[in-house]
Design a protein around this motif. Sequence first.
Motif, PDB file in Angstrom:
ATOM      1  N   ALA A 100       0.865  -1.138   0.036  1.00 44.69           N
ATOM      2  CA  ALA A 100       0.124   0.051  -0.022  1.00 44.69           C
ATOM      3  C   ALA A 100       0.878   1.229  -0.030  1.00 44.69           C
ATOM      4  CB  ALA A 100      -1.030   0.206   1.177  1.00 44.69           C
ATOM      5  N   GLU A 101       1.813   1.406   0.806  1.00 46.27           N
ATOM      6  CA  GLU A 101       2.716   2.453   0.890  1.00 46.27           C
ATOM      7  C   GLU A 101       3.341   2.801  -0.357  1.00 46.27           C
ATOM      8  OE1 GLU A 101       1.943   1.305   4.857  1.00 46.27           O
ATOM      9  OE2 GLU A 101       2.638  -0.047   3.235  1.00 46.27           O
ATOM     10  N   GLN A 102       3.911   1.713  -1.116  1.00 45.60           N
ATOM     11  CA  GLN A 102       4.880   1.915  -2.200  1.00 45.60           C
ATOM     12  C   GLN A 102       3.593   2.175  -3.409  1.00 45.60           C
ATOM     13  OE1 GLN A 102       6.159  -2.295  -2.363  1.00 45.60           O
ATOM     14  NE2 GLN A 102       8.100  -1.710  -1.736  1.00 45.60           N
ATOM     15  N   THR A 103       2.531   1.836  -3.442  1.00 45.02           N
ATOM     16  CA  THR A 103       1.473   2.017  -4.332  1.00 45.02           C
ATOM     17  C   THR A 103       1.207   3.774  -4.175  1.00 45.02           C
ATOM     18  OG1 THR A 103       0.705  -0.259  -4.366  1.00 45.02           O
ATOM     19  CG2 THR A 103      -0.594   1.496  -5.576  1.00 45.02           C
ATOM     20  N   ALA A 104       1.020   4.076  -2.882  1.00 42.54           N
ATOM     21  CA  ALA A 104       0.753   5.472  -2.743  1.00 42.54           C
ATOM     22  C   ALA A 104       1.971   6.396  -3.163  1.00 42.54           C
ATOM     23  CB  ALA A 104       0.365   5.946  -1.156  1.00 42.54           C
ATOM     24  N   ASP A 105       3.192   5.713  -2.929  1.00 44.29           N
ATOM     25  CA  ASP A 105       4.288   6.552  -3.608  1.00 44.29           C
ATOM     26  C   ASP A 105       4.190   6.773  -5.040  1.00 44.29           C
ATOM     27  OD1 ASP A 105       5.462   6.870  -1.350  1.00 44.29           O
ATOM     28  OD2 ASP A 105       6.825   5.256  -1.512  1.00 44.29           O
ATOM     29  N   ASN A 106       3.627   5.633  -5.730  1.00 44.02           N
ATOM     30  CA  ASN A 106       3.464   5.680  -7.241  1.00 44.02           C
ATOM     31  C   ASN A 106       2.475   6.629  -7.590  1.00 44.02           C
ATOM     32  OD1 ASN A 106       5.796   4.062  -8.126  1.00 44.02           O
ATOM     33  ND2 ASN A 106       4.610   2.157  -7.623  1.00 44.02           N
ATOM     34  N   VAL A 107       1.397   6.812  -6.821  1.00 43.29           N
ATOM     35  CA  VAL A 107       0.665   7.673  -7.128  1.00 43.29           C
ATOM     36  C   VAL A 107       1.036   9.085  -7.148  1.00 43.29           C
ATOM     37  CG1 VAL A 107      -1.816   9.047  -6.254  1.00 43.29           C
ATOM     38  CG2 VAL A 107      -1.519   6.439  -5.892  1.00 43.29           C
ATOM     39  N   ARG A 108       1.854   9.419  -6.182  1.00 45.02           N
ATOM     40  CA  ARG A 108       2.308  10.769  -6.124  1.00 45.02           C
ATOM     41  C   ARG A 108       3.542  11.103  -7.392  1.00 45.02           C
ATOM     42  NH1 ARG A 108       2.733  13.426  -1.205  1.00 45.02           N
ATOM     43  NH2 ARG A 108       1.827  12.373   0.472  1.00 45.02           N
ATOM     44  N   ALA A 109       4.199  10.009  -8.020  1.00 42.03           N
ATOM     45  CA  ALA A 109       4.945   9.878  -9.087  1.00 42.03           C
ATOM     46  C   ALA A 109       4.210  10.293 -10.246  1.00 42.03           C
ATOM     47  CB  ALA A 109       5.856   8.693  -9.218  1.00 42.03           C
ATOM     48  N   PHE A 110       3.095   9.646 -10.334  1.00 38.64           N
ATOM     49  CA  PHE A 110       1.861   9.654 -11.465  1.00 38.64           C
ATOM     50  C   PHE A 110       1.624  11.331 -11.480  1.00 38.64           C
ATOM     51  CE2 PHE A 110      -2.194   9.861 -12.966  1.00 38.64           C
ATOM     52  CZ  PHE A 110      -2.368   8.849 -14.082  1.00 38.64           C
ATOM     53  N   VAL A 111       1.054  11.964 -10.512  1.00 35.74           N
ATOM     54  CA  VAL A 111       0.688  13.050 -10.242  1.00 35.74           C
ATOM     55  C   VAL A 111       1.616  13.990 -10.791  1.00 35.74           C
ATOM     56  CG1 VAL A 111      -0.278  14.895  -8.903  1.00 35.74           C
ATOM     57  CG2 VAL A 111      -1.240  12.741  -8.725  1.00 35.74           C
ATOM     58  N   ALA A 112       2.739  13.927 -10.251  1.00 36.34           N
ATOM     59  CA  ALA A 112       4.004  14.898 -10.534  1.00 36.34           C
ATOM     60  C   ALA A 112       4.080  14.876 -12.139  1.00 36.34           C
ATOM     61  CB  ALA A 112       5.031  14.466  -9.732  1.00 36.34           C
ATOM     62  N   GLY A 113       4.291  13.366 -12.526  1.00 35.90           N
ATOM     63  CA  GLY A 113       4.398  13.641 -14.126  1.00 35.90           C
ATOM     64  C   GLY A 113       3.322  13.990 -14.997  1.00 35.90           C
ATOM     65  N   ALA A 114       2.146  13.843 -14.371  1.00 29.46           N
ATOM     66  CA  ALA A 114       1.181  14.590 -15.044  1.00 29.46           C
ATOM     67  C   ALA A 114       0.980  16.156 -15.145  1.00 29.46           C
ATOM     68  CB  ALA A 114      -0.251  14.180 -14.654  1.00 29.46           C
ATOM     69  N   ARG A 115       1.434  16.842 -13.904  1.00 30.99           N
ATOM     70  CA  ARG A 115       1.728  18.097 -13.702  1.00 30.99           C
ATOM     71  C   ARG A 115       2.789  18.867 -14.562  1.00 30.99           C
ATOM     72  NH1 ARG A 115      -0.253  18.467  -7.487  1.00 30.99           N
ATOM     73  NH2 ARG A 115      -2.545  18.798  -7.810  1.00 30.99           N
ATOM     74  N   GLU A 116       3.667  17.933 -14.661  1.00 30.13           N
ATOM     75  CA  GLU A 116       4.900  18.427 -15.287  1.00 30.13           C
ATOM     76  C   GLU A 116       4.357  18.749 -16.742  1.00 30.13           C
ATOM     77  OE1 GLU A 116       9.503  17.193 -16.349  1.00 30.13           O
ATOM     78  OE2 GLU A 116       8.153  15.936 -15.154  1.00 30.13           O
ATOM     79  N   ALA A 117       3.669  17.808 -17.318  1.00 30.10           N
ATOM     80  CA  ALA A 117       3.139  17.891 -18.688  1.00 30.10           C
ATOM     81  C   ALA A 117       2.114  19.022 -18.681  1.00 30.10           C
ATOM     82  CB  ALA A 117       2.813  16.713 -19.137  1.00 30.10           C
ATOM     83  N   ASN A 118       1.412  19.207 -17.726  1.00 26.04           N
ATOM     84  CA  ASN A 118       0.125  20.093 -18.073  1.00 26.04           C
ATOM     85  C   ASN A 118       0.024  20.519 -16.447  1.00 26.04           C
ATOM     86  OD1 ASN A 118      -2.098  21.828 -17.879  1.00 26.04           O
ATOM     87  ND2 ASN A 118      -3.403  20.082 -18.895  1.00 26.04           N
ATOM     88  N   PRO A 119       0.475  21.579 -16.098  1.00 29.00           N
ATOM     89  CA  PRO A 119       0.245  22.245 -14.674  1.00 29.00           C
ATOM     90  C   PRO A 119      -1.043  22.462 -14.040  1.00 29.00           C
ATOM     91  CG  PRO A 119       2.007  23.553 -15.781  1.00 29.00           C
ATOM     92  CD  PRO A 119       1.193  22.518 -16.945  1.00 29.00           C
ATOM     93  N   ARG A 120      -2.052  22.400 -15.333  1.00 31.71           N
ATOM     94  CA  ARG A 120      -3.392  22.682 -14.791  1.00 31.71           C
ATOM     95  C   ARG A 120      -4.474  21.274 -14.913  1.00 31.71           C
ATOM     96  NH1 ARG A 120      -4.467  27.628 -13.523  1.00 31.71           N
ATOM     97  NH2 ARG A 120      -6.493  27.357 -13.935  1.00 31.71           N
ATOM     98  N   ILE A 121      -3.571  20.362 -15.008  1.00 26.93           N
ATOM     99  CA  ILE A 121      -4.506  18.880 -15.119  1.00 26.93           C
ATOM    100  C   ILE A 121      -5.260  18.747 -13.853  1.00 26.93           C
ATOM    101  CG2 ILE A 121      -2.655  17.598 -14.066  1.00 26.93           C
ATOM    102  CD1 ILE A 121      -4.103  16.669 -17.272  1.00 26.93           C
ATOM    103  N   ARG A 122      -6.501  18.199 -14.412  1.00 30.05           N
ATOM    104  CA  ARG A 122      -7.286  17.582 -13.248  1.00 30.05           C
ATOM    105  C   ARG A 122      -7.470  16.008 -13.233  1.00 30.05           C
ATOM    106  NH1 ARG A 122     -12.906  21.182 -14.026  1.00 30.05           N
ATOM    107  NH2 ARG A 122     -12.279  20.851 -16.192  1.00 30.05           N
ATOM    108  N   VAL A 123      -7.417  15.578 -12.136  1.00 28.79           N
ATOM    109  CA  VAL A 123      -7.502  14.197 -11.963  1.00 28.79           C
ATOM    110  C   VAL A 123      -8.291  13.486 -11.001  1.00 28.79           C
ATOM    111  CG1 VAL A 123      -5.860  12.234 -11.610  1.00 28.79           C
ATOM    112  CG2 VAL A 123      -4.816  14.277 -12.411  1.00 28.79           C
TER     113      VAL A 123
END
Length: 214
Positions: A100-123
């Motif tokens: 669960a903890e590692q998966t939550a870390d990957n959620v953070r990485a996912f959000v960071a990657g999406a925002r790097e591409a589009n700072p106004r992305i909604r998820v």
Amino acid sequence: MTIGSAGEHTWRYRLWQHLNTAYGRPFTLVGPREALHDRSTDAPTSYAYADPGFPRSHLAGWGEGWQHMAPLIGGTVRSCRADVLLVSLGLIDLGFYTNAEQTADNVRAFVAGAREANPRIRVAVLPVLPNIRVEADPSFAEQVTHFNELLAKTLTDLDEPGSSLLLVPPPPSYDFHTDTYDGTHPNESGEHKIAAAFAEALRQGWDLGGPYGT
């Protein structure tokens, strides 16, 4: 659960239908992939959608979870010009790859990657819907519950005014005994319930669309 199998509509199709009806004009789904999973070859090689007119673009994969999508999401958002992401991930991560903890870390990485591409992305993110394994594996069931708690906290922590993160309440009547065809993958009723969960969250959270109706 999102890519779907040959011959299915998928919950993506159900939500697309809903949004078209709500707005009275075509809605566009985007992504670099189009295929369904072919269970006879165990590969994403089928294009046999139940409705061949469905705009089939997506970024889903059979057996792919947060850890697989985190490295891909930035390039996908950038190339496909996505502005809203609809995410249903985690079951496969917890089942085979990460706790669960590692998966939550990957959620953070996912959000960071999406925002790097589009700072106004909604998820908009759907928590993990339990599958039949929770009945036979109490430790897995605990991980699912724990991850969903961590997911809610992570989305709250990362939420920003200019890039909203929305936790999608799971469909209250969803039951893997009756809403899936194998204990995991949604059948027609499951597709509608998942689509309705996203639709209601989009309506209440961002004023997108209207009440879901089949």
